[in-house]
Motif scaffolding. Structure first.
Motif, PDB file in Angstrom:
ATOM      1  N   ASN A   8       5.620 -19.663  -2.482  1.00  0.00           N
ATOM      2  CA  ASN A   8       6.497 -19.880  -1.260  1.00  0.00           C
ATOM      3  C   ASN A   8       5.705 -20.035  -0.024  1.00  0.00           C
ATOM      4  N   LEU A  18       6.454 -10.213  -6.290  1.00  0.00           N
ATOM      5  CA  LEU A  18       6.361  -9.954  -4.761  1.00  0.00           C
ATOM      6  C   LEU A  18       5.203 -10.426  -4.609  1.00  0.00           C
ATOM      7  N   LEU A  74      12.934  -3.331  -4.855  1.00  0.00           N
ATOM      8  CA  LEU A  74      13.547  -3.194  -3.399  1.00  0.00           C
ATOM      9  C   LEU A  74      13.833  -2.323  -2.787  1.00  0.00           C
ATOM     10  N   SER A  75      14.980  -1.315  -4.264  1.00  0.00           N
ATOM     11  CA  SER A  75      15.518  -1.248  -3.816  1.00  0.00           C
ATOM     12  C   SER A  75      14.976   0.851  -3.744  1.00  0.00           C
ATOM     13  N   GLY A 130      13.127   0.874  -0.816  1.00  0.00           N
ATOM     14  CA  GLY A 130      14.571   1.241   0.218  1.00  0.00           C
ATOM     15  C   GLY A 130      14.473   2.214   0.748  1.00  0.00           C
ATOM     16  N   TYR A 170      11.329 -14.858 -12.321  1.00  0.00           N
ATOM     17  CA  TYR A 170      12.666 -14.310 -11.992  1.00  0.00           C
ATOM     18  C   TYR A 170      13.099 -13.548 -13.213  1.00  0.00           C
ATOM     19  N   LEU A 177       9.384 -20.324 -10.935  1.00  0.00           N
ATOM     20  CA  LEU A 177       9.623 -19.329 -10.489  1.00  0.00           C
ATOM     21  C   LEU A 177      10.917 -18.739 -10.850  1.00  0.00           C
ATOM     22  N   ILE A 178      11.367 -19.978 -11.731  1.00  0.00           N
ATOM     23  CA  ILE A 178      12.393 -19.742 -12.092  1.00  0.00           C
ATOM     24  C   ILE A 178      12.428 -18.782 -13.583  1.00  0.00           C
ATOM     25  N   ILE A 228       0.914  -1.250   0.250  1.00  0.00           N
ATOM     26  CA  ILE A 228       0.240   0.183  -0.204  1.00  0.00           C
ATOM     27  C   ILE A 228       0.924   1.260   0.042  1.00  0.00           C
ATOM     28  N   LEU A 264      11.777  -6.538  -9.772  1.00  0.00           N
ATOM     29  CA  LEU A 264      12.294  -6.877  -8.189  1.00  0.00           C
ATOM     30  C   LEU A 264      13.312  -5.813  -7.294  1.00  0.00           C
ATOM     31  N   VAL A 265      14.447  -6.104  -8.430  1.00  0.00           N
ATOM     32  CA  VAL A 265      14.827  -4.667  -7.975  1.00  0.00           C
ATOM     33  C   VAL A 265      14.796  -3.278  -8.036  1.00  0.00           C
TER      34      VAL A 265
END
Lengths: 280, 314
Positions: A211, A204, A272-273, A276, A261, A257-258, A157, A268-269
């Motif tokens: 998982n 994500l 996250l960054s 962050g 990715y 999942l492979i 959110i 994804l990167v």
């Protein structure tokens, strides 16, 4: 000369680490493509990292485990849970992010603060009372029990809120003057403009659901409803256990999942960054 | 849901002339904002907020799942039991051991891998894929896979050790080794992902900074200490803190690989909560564990935010 030595050392170290990191995946893959006895007779030699020499034996462990267990069902369950979570999480989190970013309503500051506060609650520690709630809702042992709790995440959110705030307000104002409703603006303007955020949250969410292990293990009792992760430990504990068949189910669970990715690594990167630096 | 929508239409459809547009549009904004938030509020309320509050409440009771009617308020009794509970102490000791080792090992490895990949020109893609490969496996897959590789009697690793002339190891069946094995497997699984984040951080460092330091006569090592590390500080802090919080929640690896054994040497607090609350159905006591241990994690999280994000304005 000195340069050559360092260069050699770097490559040597790189390769050594590469072997350390990738050998389990390769061993898993090749062990799922040979007869049970061959796994153990090959172990002393480099053949441990090669599939069976006989191509017709490659799919045998897969055929055997598909005959013993309802793998199609588990795979289908996992795909169904993961896709439902992905779609639901994108919509629900973006709706909330849109409200926080663009609508002025009473209690917004309070709710936003509360949501940020919720971020610190470690979800894994409250599984017991979460289970009690799920039981009282009467949804134990149904797909809802697995899907519902993953549909809203404070962090996602927050990511959508930040993303929507950055979109220029001109288009929205123009649409508003033409009488478009808030929902229409969200659906027709904001969502199509937020593909990067959607890709990040979607990826994500998919991985998180795929998982997921502890929670489905708790709320599902009927093996017909098991996702792959729960089925894996179940199969690994069901006698007789064959290493090649276990490696086959591990491989089946890893392939999607492979693909994810490979196709979504960038998001994804970035996700996250960027989240962050956003939180920082 | 339908009812709320009805009220919403009431606000928008019938607009009394006496009411000013500003007021009605404010009301409309309130209703719209609330509606957009509703699904998220329901989910977060049901599966995050209420369970957290329930844990707090039940921690003062002796709630046993099979006899809910006999539940009584027992004050701080659970917490008194908990403080003298040897198993809880063991589990907290185990998790601190895990955290203490996984932090430098995983983050250090990730940084090392990023530096390696960032430097070499040839075969970078191959190395990247290799280092990243454990990340594509779920924790369950990783745990089961290593269970086979680490099997003391027939596992691949002991076979390799013996081939190069080293003695076979008990690994997960030894109370002295089990936690270290779990630390290794966890770091091995997670380092590749953090490598990518470090790599993004490294590539954000402008080339000119390096050029300037080269002109100033700095060697590679000085460059690493005085340019690379300081420039990587935000990335490193982000990675360190997420690793810390994640590490505290360890449960899947011990659950699948050792069932918390041998001799509780890999039992973690979250696993202990799972056992008391779910396996033994002692909701009251499990809630006290949740409050106690969840409290510890929350304190660490808040401290970390204060420490890391001093300039946060939200």
């Amino acid at each position: 000369m000195n340069n050559k030595t360092t260069s050699f050392l770097y490559h040597f170290l790189s390769i050594l680490l590469a072997i350390l990191f990738i050998f389990p995946l390769i061993w898993m893959l090749v062990s799922s493509m040979k007869p049970e006895a061959a796994i153990y007779s090959d172990m002393g030699s480099l053949e441990a990292f090669l599939p069976s020499m006989n191509v017709s034996e490659w799919l045998m462990p897969y055929r055997e485990i598909f005959n013993r267990f309802n793998i199609i069902r588990y795979l289908g369950n996992s795909i169904f849970y993961a896709l439902s979570v992905t779609a639901g999480s994108i919509i629900i989190n973006s709706l909330a992010g849109y409200a926080f970013a663009t609508i002025d309503f009473k209690g917004k500051k309070l709710l936003f603060g509360l949501m940020i506060a919720l971020l610190v609650i470690p979800g894994e520690t409250i599984i017991i009372t979460k289970f009690v709630i799920t039981e009282r809702l009467g949804i134990l042992n149904t797909p809802l029990a697995v899907i519902l709790p993953l549909l809203a995440t404070p962090l996602y959110i927050y990511m959508f809120t930040i993303f929507f705030r950055a979109i220029s307000t001109e288009l929205q104002e123009a649409a508003m003057l033409e009488g478009a409703t808030k929902f229409k603006i969200y659906w027709k303007i904001m969502l199509p403009m937020s593909k990067p955020a959607i890709a990040t949250v979607g990826t994500l969410s998919f991985i998180m659901s795929w998982n997921d292990y502890i929670w489905p293990l708790m709320v599902l009792t009927d093996s017909e409803t098991y996702p792959l992760q729960v089925a894996i430990t179940n199969i690994n504990n069901t006698q007789p256990v064959y290493t090649n068949q276990v490696m086959a189910i591990l491989t089946i669970s890893t392939i999607p999942l492979i693909l994810i990715y490979v196709f979504f690594q960038k998001h994804l990167v970035q996700g996250l960054s960027s989240s962050g630096t956003g939180v920082k | 849901m339908k009812n709320v929508k009805g009220i919403f239409r009431g606000f928008t459809g019938v607009r009394p002339k006496a009411r000013s547009t500003i007021q009605s549009s404010a009301l409309k904004e309130n209703a719209t904002g609330f509606l957009f938030l509703l699904p998220a509020l329901i989910v977060l309320g049901l599966f995050l907020f209420i369970p957290a509050m329930m844990s707090l409440y039940y921690s003062f009771t002796d709630y046993y799942m099979l006899t809910p009617d006999l539940t009584e308020f027992i004050g701080l009794e659970n917490f008194r039991t908990l403080l003298s509970d040897a198993t809880f102490r063991t589990s907290v000791g185990n998790i601190f051991q895990f955290v203490l080792f996984i932090m430098p090992i995983q983050v250090g490895t990730a940084l090392g891998l990023a530096l390696l990949v960032n430097r070499s020109r040839r075969g970078t893609m191959f190395y990247k894929i290799a280092y990243f490969s454990p990340v594509v496996m779920s924790l369950v897959v990783v745990s089961v896979l290593w269970l086979y590789i680490l099997n003391p009697a027939s596992g691949l690793l002991n076979e390799i050790l013996q081939t190069i002339g080293l003695p076979a190891q008990p690994f997960l069946s030894s109370p002295n080794q089990a936690m270290y094995v779990i630390i290794f497997v966890s770091a091995w699984q997670g380092a590749g992902y953090q490598m990518l984040i470090f790599l993004a951080g490294l590539q954000n460092i402008p080339e000119e900074v390096y050029e300037a330091s080269t002109i100033d006569g700095a060697n590679k090592w000085q460059q690493f200490l005085n340019v690379t590390l300081p420039m990587l500080k935000p990335t490193s802090l982000l990675i360190l803190t997420t690793t810390l919080i994640d590490a505290f929640k360890l449960i899947i690896q011990p659950m699948v690989m050792t069932q918390g054994g041998p001799l509780n040497s890999t039992l973690t607090p979250v696993y202990y909560i799972f056992r008391t609350g779910f396996t033994d159905r002692q909701i009251g006591f499990a809630s006290a564990l949740t409050v106690m241990y969840g409290g510890i994690i929350i304190i660490f999280t808040v401290l970390q935010r204060k420490f890391v994000g001093g300039d946060k304005n939200e």
